[in-house]
Structure formats: structure tokens, C-alpha cells
Design a protein around this motif. Structure first.
Motif, PDB file in Angstrom:
ATOM      1  N   GLY A   1     -25.627  -4.060 -17.555  1.00 40.12           N
ATOM      2  CA  GLY A   1     -24.938  -5.301 -17.225  1.00 40.12           C
ATOM      3  C   GLY A   1     -24.915  -6.165 -18.476  1.00 40.12           C
ATOM      4  N   PHE A   2     -24.167  -7.268 -18.411  1.00 38.66           N
ATOM      5  CA  PHE A   2     -24.205  -8.206 -19.533  1.00 38.66           C
ATOM      6  C   PHE A   2     -25.194  -9.279 -19.162  1.00 38.66           C
ATOM      7  CE2 PHE A   2     -20.444  -5.992 -20.404  1.00 38.66           C
ATOM      8  CZ  PHE A   2     -20.144  -6.168 -21.736  1.00 38.66           C
ATOM      9  N   GLN A   3     -26.209  -9.448 -19.953  1.00 35.79           N
ATOM     10  CA  GLN A   3     -27.299 -10.279 -19.522  1.00 35.79           C
ATOM     11  C   GLN A   3     -27.573 -11.378 -20.547  1.00 35.79           C
ATOM     12  OE1 GLN A   3     -28.179  -9.527 -16.643  1.00 35.79           O
ATOM     13  NE2 GLN A   3     -29.974 -10.774 -16.258  1.00 35.79           N
ATOM     14  N   ASN A   4     -27.585 -12.601 -20.067  1.00 37.12           N
ATOM     15  CA  ASN A   4     -27.975 -13.710 -20.947  1.00 37.12           C
ATOM     16  C   ASN A   4     -29.489 -13.855 -20.895  1.00 37.12           C
ATOM     17  OD1 ASN A   4     -25.352 -15.101 -21.816  1.00 37.12           O
ATOM     18  ND2 ASN A   4     -25.073 -14.847 -19.602  1.00 37.12           N
TER      19      ASN A   4
ATOM     20  N   VAL B   1     -29.189  -6.797 -27.436  1.00 33.18           N
ATOM     21  CA  VAL B   1     -28.692  -5.668 -26.640  1.00 33.18           C
ATOM     22  C   VAL B   1     -28.314  -6.126 -25.231  1.00 33.18           C
ATOM     23  CG1 VAL B   1     -29.313  -3.443 -25.609  1.00 33.18           C
ATOM     24  CG2 VAL B   1     -29.990  -3.970 -27.959  1.00 33.18           C
ATOM     25  N   LEU B   2     -29.130  -7.023 -24.669  1.00 30.71           N
ATOM     26  CA  LEU B   2     -28.842  -7.488 -23.314  1.00 30.71           C
ATOM     27  C   LEU B   2     -27.546  -8.280 -23.263  1.00 30.71           C
ATOM     28  CD1 LEU B   2     -32.447  -8.502 -22.271  1.00 30.71           C
ATOM     29  CD2 LEU B   2     -31.107  -6.658 -21.276  1.00 30.71           C
TER      30      LEU B   2
ATOM     31  N   THR C   1     -39.257   1.379 -18.374  1.00 32.95           N
ATOM     32  CA  THR C   1     -39.019   0.647 -17.123  1.00 32.95           C
ATOM     33  C   THR C   1     -37.570   0.783 -16.670  1.00 32.95           C
ATOM     34  OG1 THR C   1     -39.296  -1.464 -16.004  1.00 32.95           O
ATOM     35  CG2 THR C   1     -38.395  -1.537 -18.223  1.00 32.95           C
ATOM     36  N   HIS C   2     -37.351   0.595 -15.375  1.00 31.15           N
ATOM     37  CA  HIS C   2     -35.980   0.462 -14.896  1.00 31.15           C
ATOM     38  C   HIS C   2     -35.782  -0.963 -14.367  1.00 31.15           C
ATOM     39  CE1 HIS C   2     -38.034   1.126 -11.091  1.00 31.15           C
ATOM     40  NE2 HIS C   2     -36.963   0.673 -10.477  1.00 31.15           N
ATOM     41  N   ASP C   3     -36.747  -1.828 -14.737  1.00 32.32           N
ATOM     42  CA  ASP C   3     -36.791  -3.194 -14.216  1.00 32.32           C
ATOM     43  C   ASP C   3     -36.412  -4.158 -15.357  1.00 32.32           C
ATOM     44  OD1 ASP C   3     -37.565  -5.714 -13.418  1.00 32.32           O
ATOM     45  OD2 ASP C   3     -39.397  -5.023 -12.430  1.00 32.32           O
ATOM     46  N   ARG C   4     -35.298  -4.860 -15.181  1.00 32.89           N
ATOM     47  CA  ARG C   4     -34.788  -5.698 -16.264  1.00 32.89           C
ATOM     48  C   ARG C   4     -35.756  -6.823 -16.616  1.00 32.89           C
ATOM     49  NH1 ARG C   4     -28.549  -6.407 -15.533  1.00 32.89           N
ATOM     50  NH2 ARG C   4     -29.243  -7.857 -13.941  1.00 32.89           N
ATOM     51  N   ASP C   5     -36.510  -7.296 -15.616  1.00 31.75           N
ATOM     52  CA  ASP C   5     -37.474  -8.369 -15.895  1.00 31.75           C
ATOM     53  C   ASP C   5     -38.564  -7.912 -16.859  1.00 31.75           C
ATOM     54  OD1 ASP C   5     -36.080 -10.058 -14.361  1.00 31.75           O
ATOM     55  OD2 ASP C   5     -37.502 -10.152 -12.694  1.00 31.75           O
TER      56      ASP C   5
END
Lengths: 342, 233
Positions: free
Chosen positions: A213-216, A199-200, A169-173
């Protein structure tokens, strides 16, 4: 933690002429896990999946059932396409999945007249009905409308059961919803592999952070719904986020570290009501790390939450490890995604 | 001008008459070319589907051979068969020379590469998405070929039309191995040659009209089948 290998991609490469398109490195899919390959368009994700499924290269891919990014519908009815290549027992499961995915009413329709979403649902039902031990899905939600994604994710999650799945996927969700582990890909190479939340939250380098990106990501349960927002109880933390899930739903809340604002604490309690953000948390700074020209500050507010600020802000605030600090996040910057697997 | 109207008048009288001789010629034409097309299609279409799907070294050589076969001059096909069927030839003992059977065989040789080549082309032209989905289904060769064949159904109808059009119109092969024996191996094309040689231009033109009408009717039927296939896509 399952650790037996369901599918080894180790050493798989694909070149066109002298150009190396994909190098899978030592990537492997473990038994029962859901590995999401995430990356921008052109990263080589689909090629990797084709190699795994035996569409390209030397592998036979016999243990893999594969759904291409643009599922093709052959001549004939929706039903013919739904059942194509399935055994009897699998066919029953496919009919049941078609019903759950809301396409049992189009089984009599000629495939040429089906919409993109209907095609994708039929292809999902057929793919997930297969009894092959490894499921490979390329952008499984690409043609699904935004308001239906949670429901479709949940059906996919149920149907996968404890089978190993490789999802591209290229979709973070999609990563947030499906991943046990995530493999970040760019330029044909696997840059980082690890548990999704790790990793996120902690991309292993500037190049990976650029992709990701840095994702919580916080796991929790919806306790309240209010207009477009839901309130989610994550362990040790209440979070308001955009979402329509019913109370009691298991969700993952995701928001970028760049969406988190930091406030130094002068009078505890007072500063928490002075802005429009719905989420205000307080806790000690755990780590401070330079990331390129930015600084990542991780604060323990019941769970570790990362904020990304400029070096200039950092200097102005004079933050140090163990300082008490307040964080705020607008509810509209946080998304609640239905967890496809707990 | 008078000459032209005379020829036309003779032609229409010949067709309208539809005498026993003409009836026999039409019947044999339909039998020989129909059987030859059927044999060529039954063997050529599956071969074409296989050739369109298969990936192996040397496939392009085989494709080139088939494409050459599509253009092989009928007299050459007839000549090759003549050599085989000649009294002292490999198959001479069959005594098949100058029989309708030999004509069927000669025309089947012409129909096969056309049926195979047109079908293979249609299968190769399946979209990348279709080819990928087909591979993703992990089916055995026969089931895969059946799905691909159904997918290119209009292409297969075109293959049948092209094969029939080719054999019903050719004269060289049936003339060489059939011999144009009156009442035995005479078909529309060889009959036209015969009548034209004997300056019976009215009869020759009448036979030509019948041949064109036959070709038109068969193609109309096939076009109808093709459209039906499209409607049920």
C-alpha cells in the motif's frame, strides 16, 4: 549512517526440487541497523530468516541468535526455558528482561501450562539476552495482545541497543515501529530495499505497492491525549491519531495514502471546518504520479504527505503541481505506533 | 479337565514353595536381564538420541541397520557370540562361554538396537517447532542431545521397557551361550524349556507365572516413571 556489513545474505537461495522458494538477492544487514523484512504470508520471509540463522542451508549462523515464529517451550519450568543455552552473564540479563516483559511471575510454572503470549515473552527475553551480535526475530509481536504491543516493542528496542537486527513480519505496525530499513518481499524475492519511510511512502513499483500500500509515516512526539486519540507534533505538522501513548512519547504516525481526501481551495480556511475529519492541512502540490489506474499526489504540508485518488477525481479537480490544496484525514484512519528506536 | 487342574495345582504349589532352586533361577534372571538391559540402554539411548538428531549422508542406512537389529532373532545373536567365544574363536581365550557373563553379553546385543531404535524414533518424532528451536539454540552436540533426551523422556522409558521385555522373554541367545547349566546358567526361560521337555508341566507353568509377574512388575514401575515424567512436563 552505519554501513559496515553485520550479516551478508547476498546470494542465499533455497529451493525445494525445481521450485525456488527464496532468493535473497544482494540483501545485507548493516552494522547496528534494524532491517525489517515485510511481506504477505508465504512470501518466503521465514525461510530467509532460517537461511540467515543457519537453520537451513550452508551458513553456520553462529553470529546470529534466532527466535522462530512459534517459539517452542521444552519440558520443565518457564525458568528452564528462559535460561536454556545462555551463559551466566546472559542469564542475569534474561531474568531482567523477563521482569520487564511481565513474565517473571511465571518462571516457576511448567512450560506446558504457559499461554501463547507468555511463551513469546519468555522466548523474546531469552533471545534478546544473548550476546550474539545479530538478532533475528520472526514475527516478534504475533502472540502479544494489541494493548501490550507498544510496551513490548519498547523493551525489544531497548534490549537490541546498537546490535544489528533482522526482523520478519507481515504486520505494517512492526515495520513502522522497528525499521531503519525495510525489505519488501513477495513470491520469494526481495522486491525493494530502502529506508522505511521512503519505501512505505514511495513503493518502487505496482507489485510492491500491492504488497505494501502507499503509506504515510510521520515521526513526532505526543503533545496531548484525548480519549482514544493522541495529538502528535510532527515537524511542521500537528496530527490527530488513534493511540494511547502518554504526552512526551516518541511515536510514528502512520496512515494509508488512500485514507487522505483532497479538497481544492476556493476560500482559504472555510473548507477546513466542513467535514468530520480531525486533520486538515494546507500546502502546495509537489508531485503527481500515475500508479496503475490511480494517481498519487504528494503535497508539502510541512512534510510530504501522499494521497491516492482515482484518475477520474484527478481530472475533476484539475490539480497541477504547485497548486495550493487542502488535505484531510480522519483521526481514526491514522495510528500512532510507539517508536522502538529514535 | 482333571489334567488341567492337576497342572495348575502343581504350578501354584511350585510357586508358593519358592524353593532354593527357583530362587536362584529368579535371581540369575534378574541379574542377567537387568545388567543386559542396563548395558543396552546406557549405550543405546545416547546412540539413539544422536541418530535421531544427526543429519548426514547414509543416516537412513544406519537407521535401517538399527531397525533390523531390533528384530534380530535371539538364536542368531547367540550363535554369533558363540562363534566369537568358542575355544578356537577370537575371544576364546576369555573362557567366557557358558557363564552368566556370556549371557549378559548376548542379551545386551539384543537390547542395544531396541534401546537405540525406540529412542531415535522418539527424537525424530519431536515436532518441527521443537527441532527448529533446538537448532536455534546453537548448542554443542552434547548439550543438544541432553535437551532432546529430556524432551523425549517418556520415549526413553518406553525404550527401557521394550529392551527389558525383549531380553527377559528370549530363550535362544541365553540357551546357546549359557548352556542352561543347573545352578549356574539356568534362567526362567531356559528352565521352562527344560521342565517342559521333561514333561514337568506344573513346574514349567509355575516358572511361566513367575516370569510374567516379573515382567508385569518391571513394566508397572516403568509406567509409573513415565507418568511422573509426563506430569512434570
Amino acid at each position: 549512517m552505519p554501513s559496515r556489513t553485520a550479516l551478508s545474505l547476498s546470494g542465499l537461495t533455497w529451493s525445494i526440487g525445481d521450485d525456488l522458494i527464496v532468493d535473497a538477492g544482494d540483501l545485507e544487514l548493516r552494522t547496528g541497523e534494524r532491517l525489517v523484512v515485510y511481506g504477505p504470508n508465504g512470501a518466503g520471509k521465514s525461510t530467509l530468516l532460517r537461511l540467515a540463522a543457519g537453520i537451513l542451508g550452508e551458513r553456520t549462523g553462529d553470529e546470529v541468535v534466532y527466535m522462530p515464529q512459534r517459539p517452542y517451550m521444552f519440558r520443565g519450568s518457564g525458568r528452564r526455558n528462559l535460561l536454556l543455552g545462555l551463559e551466566d552473564a546472559e542469564s542475569n540479563k534474561a531474568e531482567m528482561l523477563a521482569k520487564r516483559l511481565g513474565v517473571s511471575n511465571v518462571l516457576g510454572t511448567p512450560a506446558a501450562r504457559l499461554s501463547g503470549g507468555e511463551r513469546q515473552r519468555l522466548a523474546l527475553a531469552r533471545t534478546l539476552a544473548s550476546s550474539r551480535p545479530v538478532v533475528a526475530l520472526d514475527e516478534p509481536l504475533a502472540a502479544i495482545d494489541a494493548q501490550d504491543r507498544d510496551e513490548v516493542s519498547a523493551v525489544i528496542g531497548d534490549a537490541l541497543g546498537d546490535r544489528a537486527a533482522l526482523v520478519v513480519t507481515h504486520d505494517r505496525d512492526v515495520v513502522v515501529a522497528f525499521a531503519d530499513r525495510v525489505a519488501v518481499m513477495a513470491g520469494g524475492r526481495v522486491l525493494q530495499v530502502g529506508p522505511a519511510q521512503e519505501v512505505l511512502l514511495h513503493p518502487g513499483g505496482d507489485d510492491i505497492a500491492e504488497v505494501l500500500g502507499f503509506q504515510n509515516v510521520l515521526a513526532g512526539t505526543v503533545v496531548k491525549s484525548e480519549g482514544p486519540l493522541v495529538q502528535v507534533a510532527c515537524s511542521g505538522l500537528m496530527v490527530w491519531a488513534l493511540g494511547t501513548q502518554a504526552s512526551g512519547s516518541d511515536v510514528r504516525v502512520t496512515f494509508g495514502a488512500e485514507a487522505v481526501t483532497l479538497h481544492t481551495v476556493t476560500t482559504p480556511g472555510a473548507e477546513l471546518t466542513t467535514d468530520s475529519a480531525r486533520n486538515h492541512w494546507l500546502g502546495p502540490v509537489r508531485t503527481i504520479a500515475e500508479v496503475g489506474r490511480l494517481v498519487e499526489v504528494v503535497v508539502d504540508v510541512g512534510q510530504p504527505v501522499a494521497a491516492l485518488i482515482t484518475a477520474g477525481s484527478m481530472d475533476g479537480m484539475g490539480i497541477e503541481v504547485d497548486d495550493q490544496i487542502a488535505m484531510s484525514v480522519k483521526a481514526t484512519a491514522a495510528h500512532a505506533v510507539t517508536a522502538a528506536k529514535q | 479337565m482333571e489334567f488341567l487342574t492337576d497342572v495348575l495345582g502343581d504350578a501354584f504349589r511350585y510357586v508358593a514353595d519358592f524353593g532354593p532352586e527357583l530362587r536362584a533361577i529368579v535371581a540369575l534372571t534378574l541379574l542377567v536381564s537387568g545388567l543386559a538391559t542396563a548395558i543396552g540402554v546406557v549405550l543405546g539411548v545416547p546412540f539413539g538420541v544422536w541418530l535421531g538428531l544427526a543429519r548426514f549422508r547414509g543416516r537412513s542406512i544406519l537407521v535401517a541397520l538399527v531397525n533390523t537389529g531390533m528384530g534380530i532373532p535371539p538364536v542368531i545373536a547367540g550363535l554369533l557370540l558363540l562363534i566369537l567365544l568358542w575355544n578356537d574363536g577370537v575371544l576364546g581365550s576369555w573362557g567366557a562361554l557358558y557363564t552368566p557373563g556370556a549371557m549378559v553379553a548376548a542379551q545386551a546385543l539384543l537390547a542395544f538396537p531396541i534401546a537405540a531404535g525406540v529412542t531415535a524414533g522418539a527424537v525424530r518424532n519431536l515436532s518441527g517447532d521443537a527441532q527448529e528451536q533446538l537448532a536455534a539454540l546453537h548448542l554443542g552436540a552434547v548439550r543438544r542431545a541432553r535437551i532432546a533426551g529430556r524432551e523425549v523422556w517418556p520415549g526413553i522409558v518406553a525404550a527401557v521397557a521394550a529392551a527389558f521385555g525383549r531380553v527377559v522373554a528370549e530363550v535362544g541367545a541365553v540357551l546357546i551361550v549359557g548352556g542352561n547349566i543347573e545352578g549356574e546358567t539356568r534362567v526362567l526361560t531356559t528352565a521352562i524349556v527344560q521342565e517342559a521337555r521333561q514333561s514337568n508341566l506344573g513346574a514349567a507353568l509355575g516358572l511361566g507365572i513367575v516370569l510374567l509377574t516379573l515382567a508385569l512388575l518391571v513394566n508397572l514401575a516403568l509406567t509409573w516413571a513415565q507418568l511422573r515424567g509426563e506430569a512434570h512436563a
